[in-house]
Design a protein around this motif. Structure first.
Motif, PDB file in Angstrom:
ATOM      1  N   VAL A  55       0.849  -1.188   0.000  1.00 15.78           N
ATOM      2  CA  VAL A  55       0.000   0.000   0.000  1.00 15.78           C
ATOM      3  C   VAL A  55       0.887   1.240   0.000  1.00 15.78           C
ATOM      4  N   ILE A  56       0.595   2.173  -0.911  1.00 13.43           N
ATOM      5  CA  ILE A  56       1.257   3.475  -0.946  1.00 13.43           C
ATOM      6  C   ILE A  56       0.288   4.516  -0.405  1.00 13.43           C
ATOM      7  N   ARG A  57       0.765   5.319   0.533  1.00  9.94           N
ATOM      8  CA  ARG A  57      -0.034   6.412   1.067  1.00  9.94           C
ATOM      9  C   ARG A  57       0.512   7.739   0.546  1.00  9.94           C
ATOM     10  N   GLY A  58      -0.402   8.605   0.091  1.00  6.53           N
ATOM     11  CA  GLY A  58      -0.004   9.916  -0.412  1.00  6.53           C
ATOM     12  C   GLY A  58      -1.035  10.956  -0.054  1.00  6.53           C
ATOM     13  N   ASP A  59      -0.657  12.223  -0.149  1.00  3.21           N
ATOM     14  CA  ASP A  59      -1.590  13.287   0.177  1.00  3.21           C
ATOM     15  C   ASP A  59      -2.518  13.549  -1.000  1.00  3.21           C
ATOM     16  N   GLY A  60      -3.257  14.683  -0.933  1.00  4.37           N
ATOM     17  CA  GLY A  60      -4.257  14.959  -1.953  1.00  4.37           C
ATOM     18  C   GLY A  60      -3.709  15.140  -3.343  1.00  4.37           C
ATOM     19  N   ALA A  61      -2.420  15.443  -3.481  1.00  7.01           N
ATOM     20  CA  ALA A  61      -1.843  15.631  -4.817  1.00  7.01           C
ATOM     21  C   ALA A  61      -1.829  14.343  -5.618  1.00  7.01           C
ATOM     22  N   PHE A  62      -1.929  13.181  -4.959  1.00  2.91           N
ATOM     23  CA  PHE A  62      -1.843  11.896  -5.648  1.00  2.91           C
ATOM     24  C   PHE A  62      -3.198  11.200  -5.738  1.00  2.91           C
ATOM     25  N   GLY A  63      -4.279  11.965  -5.614  1.00  2.00           N
ATOM     26  CA  GLY A  63      -5.605  11.395  -5.727  1.00  2.00           C
ATOM     27  C   GLY A  63      -6.261  11.624  -7.065  1.00  2.00           C
ATOM     28  N   SER A  64      -5.501  12.042  -8.073  1.00  4.00           N
ATOM     29  CA  SER A  64      -6.057  12.288  -9.407  1.00  4.00           C
ATOM     30  C   SER A  64      -5.846  11.068 -10.299  1.00  4.00           C
ATOM     31  N   VAL A  65      -6.399  11.155 -11.514  1.00  3.28           N
ATOM     32  CA  VAL A  65      -6.435   9.998 -12.410  1.00  3.28           C
ATOM     33  C   VAL A  65      -5.043   9.485 -12.790  1.00  3.28           C
ATOM     34  N   PRO A  66      -4.048  10.322 -13.125  1.00  6.91           N
ATOM     35  CA  PRO A  66      -2.740   9.765 -13.513  1.00  6.91           C
ATOM     36  C   PRO A  66      -2.111   8.881 -12.449  1.00  6.91           C
ATOM     37  N   TYR A  67      -2.205   9.278 -11.180  1.00  6.90           N
ATOM     38  CA  TYR A  67      -1.591   8.494 -10.106  1.00  6.90           C
ATOM     39  C   TYR A  67      -2.419   7.251  -9.792  1.00  6.90           C
ATOM     40  N   LEU A  68      -3.727   7.396  -9.841  1.00 10.48           N
ATOM     41  CA  LEU A  68      -4.575   6.220  -9.636  1.00 10.48           C
ATOM     42  C   LEU A  68      -4.362   5.187 -10.736  1.00 10.48           C
ATOM     43  N   SER A  69      -4.212   5.664 -11.984  1.00  9.74           N
ATOM     44  CA  SER A  69      -3.970   4.741 -13.097  1.00  9.74           C
ATOM     45  C   SER A  69      -2.648   4.012 -12.949  1.00  9.74           C
ATOM     46  N   ALA A  70      -1.613   4.717 -12.463  1.00  6.99           N
ATOM     47  CA  ALA A  70      -0.304   4.078 -12.293  1.00  6.99           C
ATOM     48  C   ALA A  70      -0.386   2.923 -11.300  1.00  6.99           C
ATOM     49  N   CYS A  71      -1.154   3.084 -10.227  1.00  3.33           N
ATOM     50  CA  CYS A  71      -1.283   2.007  -9.236  1.00  3.33           C
ATOM     51  C   CYS A  71      -2.155   0.869  -9.755  1.00  3.33           C
ATOM     52  N   ILE A  72      -3.229   1.208 -10.474  1.00  2.00           N
ATOM     53  CA  ILE A  72      -4.104   0.162 -11.010  1.00  2.00           C
ATOM     54  C   ILE A  72      -3.354  -0.698 -12.018  1.00  2.00           C
ATOM     55  N   GLU A  73      -2.587  -0.080 -12.890  1.00  2.00           N
ATOM     56  CA  GLU A  73      -1.861  -0.823 -13.922  1.00  2.00           C
ATOM     57  C   GLU A  73      -0.729  -1.661 -13.350  1.00  2.00           C
ATOM     58  N   SER A  74      -0.160  -1.254 -12.219  1.00  2.00           N
ATOM     59  CA  SER A  74       0.956  -1.994 -11.626  1.00  2.00           C
ATOM     60  C   SER A  74       0.511  -2.990 -10.568  1.00  2.00           C
ATOM     61  N   GLY A  75      -0.770  -2.942 -10.165  1.00  2.00           N
ATOM     62  CA  GLY A  75      -1.255  -3.874  -9.161  1.00  2.00           C
ATOM     63  C   GLY A  75      -0.855  -3.522  -7.752  1.00  2.00           C
ATOM     64  N   VAL A  76      -0.571  -2.248  -7.471  1.00  2.00           N
ATOM     65  CA  VAL A  76      -0.201  -1.789  -6.135  1.00  2.00           C
ATOM     66  C   VAL A  76      -1.370  -1.004  -5.544  1.00  2.00           C
ATOM     67  N   CYS A  77      -1.610  -1.157  -4.258  1.00  2.00           N
ATOM     68  CA  CYS A  77      -2.718  -0.461  -3.592  1.00  2.00           C
ATOM     69  C   CYS A  77      -2.330   0.979  -3.294  1.00  2.00           C
ATOM     70  N   LEU A  78      -3.343   1.830  -3.176  1.00  2.00           N
ATOM     71  CA  LEU A  78      -3.126   3.258  -2.929  1.00  2.00           C
ATOM     72  C   LEU A  78      -4.208   3.786  -2.008  1.00  2.00           C
ATOM     73  N   VAL A  79      -3.827   4.662  -1.085  1.00  2.00           N
ATOM     74  CA  VAL A  79      -4.746   5.405  -0.225  1.00  2.00           C
ATOM     75  C   VAL A  79      -4.356   6.867  -0.309  1.00  2.00           C
ATOM     76  N   SER A  80      -5.307   7.724  -0.643  1.00  2.00           N
ATOM     77  CA  SER A  80      -5.015   9.141  -0.810  1.00  2.00           C
ATOM     78  C   SER A  80      -6.265   9.953  -0.532  1.00  2.00           C
ATOM     79  N   ARG A  81      -6.058  11.218  -0.290  1.00  2.00           N
ATOM     80  CA  ARG A  81      -7.178  12.144  -0.183  1.00  2.00           C
ATOM     81  C   ARG A  81      -7.611  12.545  -1.589  1.00  2.00           C
TER      82      ARG A  81
END
Length: 787
Positions: free
Chosen positions: A306-332
């Motif tokens: 799981v990668i945790r990031g602030d609100g800057a990483f809650g947009s589509v480019p960062y979400l897509s990077a995690c979905i395509e790589s199979g890594v979990c993400l939690v962000s504002r």
């Protein structure tokens, strides 16, 4: 003896004043000789009988507290402030890590290899010296042969050699093998496998959690004098920093550092340095690749990372990077327009709210499961190769808490009926593993990384500028992160205590975590009347705003378009719109005075020029999606009229938005953003959560670092070198071989050989410890009780 010397000095000075210039120079030389001879006599050491049985022929002393004088057998014990640095070098040598470091740490230049520079920085960061690298090299000059001998090298590089090496550093070499450098070479294997450093979900599954964040540093620039007699001014700061958003920090320029940290252990797994705002997407994608490499190294599933990031990483480019790589993400999430949708508001009115686990230092939050939401990318968001991002489907959780300070605007999220609502997005984490309340609590645990940034500044001082080359600065930063990881790993090993992870507690939902509902308050007749008057006022202002906006074509028609387009024969003005040769509309953007010259700006809509056939003739930009901007010079009265009209419209929009509790729009009407309805699928199943309470890591990395430092404080290092015979020197006018004469590039092995210790020069190392026992990290070395 002192009286005689003083008398001689006074006589020489008196005669010097009387005599002529040549004789005066001679007597000055004589005076200097007397003083130097006296200093030499004072520094001569006579061995003390009470110390003879303790020194073992290594040092000669005069009295107590005298310093050591170098002889063929070596210096005395290293100073206390070098103990930890020498201990790190000794551990690397004893554990056989040097060969891996030689292959990983490289700088493409002759002279000292990157391996030598890296180890010098390792000693620098381990000495707790609050000074620059130049002053540090001056302090260790006396022991540069002994320190280098610990790792099989001849000399420690000087500050000038380090500066030249950092200047020639390249990102392609610096960023290769960073994860192996910070984990395997630092000996962190056992710590990363410790279950106490992992997060457990409600189903009893373990996760590795990582924190990723950007930190910015401001660069202040002093005023430079100018004049005809002075050469052109050159700014050194522009080599490693550029203009960028600094937030609350002061500075003229900015440099950015991105860091990836393992949350459970406090170990750094990667870091990058860039100018200005750097490359946020590229840095995040590199962090995701590092996490995948980390999982492969430990034979761990990336689905439980799981990668945790602030609100800057809650947009589509960062979400897509995690979905395509199979890594979990939690962000504002910053898509608070979702709260304005009717179906979402209905969901919030019926949702089950549960209390978020809190440390008691913040308002009591409650959270609810919102469901799955499909987020599309904005029109201006493209991948690096120019294609559009596909919509992503993510899990959304909403939290709220009651604001008692009477604030009119929320710091994050939206303020509705006295409650501050915030949105959080998740990729790969199911409600059965992390329910809504636990997910929000997990996000706010990332604040521990801010504390570690502060600890890092105190212990390492990585905010210091080591090189004007960003790659060289990153090279030095990685050495500091290596020392940080090394301290934690050695402290963990020194504890040497068995620890059994306690069983997970059962997850319970008490009455205190029951849903919080805002009581319905009946509106009085006065409140109804006030609301009606407010609505009528807003409607009146909207009508007035529409009347104002009709005046834009009137002012633009007053421009002498024939004169303005005399150099653009294919452009035309249709009475209300500017048309380009490709028959595309150029929208009015604003009016201003550029160096006193009035002008009006027109801009093409986004993505209009990307596929235009006339692009090569119209602009020289090589960007994948450029935007054409045209400046039309006109009269002062027209620009002043347009500016006054824009101010009036903006005041009305601000008044309407404040009255409607809607965030203010952009100044230009054409660019006001209208959010489309997002696809929303509510999740009503609240029985998916597992039977256990979430277990967070309880490891204390600061205590581990402290334990390692305390273990190296009272050790005395005695290092002696057997001096070999000096080999015959090669003739300076004759090359060693054809490669030397042709100035061929050296191999990596040849670069390392230049500073390698001579085979006959074998170091002898002896440790004196207060306990009389060898340290746990060097059991094979000779040791003796400290004096």
């Amino acid at each position: 003896m002192r009286v005689i010397v003083i008398v001689i000095v006074i006589v020489i000075v008196t005669v010097t004043v009387i005599l002529r210039e040549p004789d005066r120079n001679f007597l000055c030389f004589l005076l200097e000789f007397v003083l130097v001879e006296q200093k030499r006599r004072r520094s001569a050491f006579v061995q003390s009988p009470e110390r003879r049985h303790k020194t073992k022929g290594r040092c000669n002393y005069v009295g107590i507290g005298a310093r050591c004088q170098q002889k063929k057998t070596g210096l005395g014990p290293l100073p206390d402030w070098l103990n930890e640095g020498a201990s790190v070098l000794l551990w690397l040598s004893e554990q056989g890590v040097l060969e891996r470091l030689e292959a990983l740490v490289r700088i493409n230049r002759t002279g000292y290899a990157g391996f030598d520079v890296f180890l010098t920085f390792v000693v620098y960061f381990a000495t707790h010296q609050s000074c620059g690298i130049r002053e540090f090299c001056g302090k260790v000059r006396r022991w540069r042969r002994e320190l280098a001998a610990l790792v099989g090298r001849r000399l420690v590089p000087s500050s000038a050699s380090i500066s030249r090496a950092l200047k020639s550093a390249e990102f392609s070499l610096v960023r290769s093998g960073v994860l192996e450098l910070l984990t395997s070479c630092a000996g962190t294997g056992r710590l990363l496998e410790w279950k106490t450093c992992q997060t457990w979900d409600t189903q009893g599954q373990q996760y590795h959690v990582f924190d990723f964040d950007h930190t910015s540093e401001g660069v202040l620039q002093r005023a430079l004098p100018t004049g005809e007699a002075l050469p052109a001014a050159k700014r050194r700061g522009e080599r490693y920093a550029v203009a960028g958003y600094l937030g609350r920090k002061r500075g003229d320029l900015k440099r950015t550092r991105s860091s990836l940290q393992h949350a459970g252990t406090g170990l750094w797994l990667g870091g990058r340095v860039g100018k200005g705002n750097s490359d946020p997407r590229g840095d995040f994608e590199a962090a995701v690749a590092t996490v995948r490499h980390f999982c492969a190294m430990l034979d761990w599933s990336s689905r439980r990372a799981v990668i945790r990031g602030d609100g800057a990483f809650g947009s589509v480019p960062y979400l897509s990077a995690c979905i395509e790589s199979g890594v979990c993400l939690v962000s504002r999430s910053q898509r608070y327009d979702l709260l304005e949708q009717t179906d979402v508001q209905s969901r919030l009115a019926e949702a089950q709210w549960y209390a978020v686990p809190s440390s008691g230092t913040e308002p009591q939050r409650s959270a609810a499961e919102l469901g799955m939401v499909t987020l599309p990318a904005s029109e201006k968001t493209y991948r690096a190769h120019g294609t559009r991002y596909e919509p992503v489907q993510v899990r959304v959780v909403v939290s709220r808490f009651q604001r008692s300070d009477g604030a009119a605007q929320a710091s994050h999220g939206r303020l509705i009926d006295g409650f501050q609502y915030e949105l959080f997005v998740s990729v790969g984490l199911e409600p059965s593993a992390f329910p809504a309340a636990e997910l929000v609590s997990m996000f706010f645990q990332r604040t521990a990384q801010e504390n570690r940034f502060a600890q890092e500044d105190r212990e390492l001082g990585l905010q210091r500028l080591f090189s004007e080359n960003p790659a060289g600065q990153e090279f030095a930063m990685l050495a500091g992160l290596f020392v940080w990881n090394f301290r934690i790993a050695r402290g963990f090993e020194l504890a040497d205590e068995e620890h059994v992870v306690p069983p997970q507690k059962p997850r319970t939902v008490n009455q205190a975590t029951a849903p919080e509902r805002v009581p319905d308050r009946p509106e009085s007749a006065q409140q109804t009347k006030s609301a009606t008057q407010k609505s009528e006022s807003i409607n009146t202002q909207k009508v007035q705003l529409a009347e104002y906006e009709k005046h834009y074509p009137h002012w633009l028609s007053r421009i002498d378009w024939k004169q303005a387009l005399r150099r653009r024969p294919d452009w035309q003005w249709t009475g209300d719109t500017l048309i380009c040769p490709a028959k595309q509309e150029m929208r009015y953007q604003g009016a201003s005075f550029d160096h006193g010259k009035p002008k009006v700006r027109f801009r093409a809509p986004p993505t209009t020029c990307a596929s235009c056939n006339l692009r090569s003739d119209c602009m020289s930009s090589v960007a994948p999606h450029p935007v054409k901007t045209v400046h039309i010079h006109t009269g002062r009265k027209i620009v002043e009229g347009l500016q006054e009209l824009t101010r009036n419209c903006q005041e009305l929009r601000t008044t309407i938005n404040l009255a409607s509790q809607i965030p203010p729009c952009m100044p230009q009407l054409e660019y006001r953003r209208r959010h489309q309805e997002l696809a929303f699928a509510p999740d009503d199943d609240q029985t998916k959560a597992g039977p256990y309470a979430v277990y967070s890591p309880l490891f204390l990395p600061a205590q581990a670092r402290k334990l390692w430092r305390e273990n190296t404080e009272h050790i005395e290092f005695y290092i002696t070198l057997s001096v070999p015979k000096t080999p015959p020197r090669r003739h300076r006018l004759v090359a060693a071989d054809d490669a030397h004469r042709q100035h061929r590039r050296l191999t990596w092995h040849q670069r390392l050989q230049w500073n390698r210790l001579h085979p006959e020069e074998r170091p002898s190392i002896e440790l004196h410890t207060p306990t009389g026992r060898p340290p746990p990290w060097a059991p094979e070395l000779a040791f003796a009780p400290a004096a």
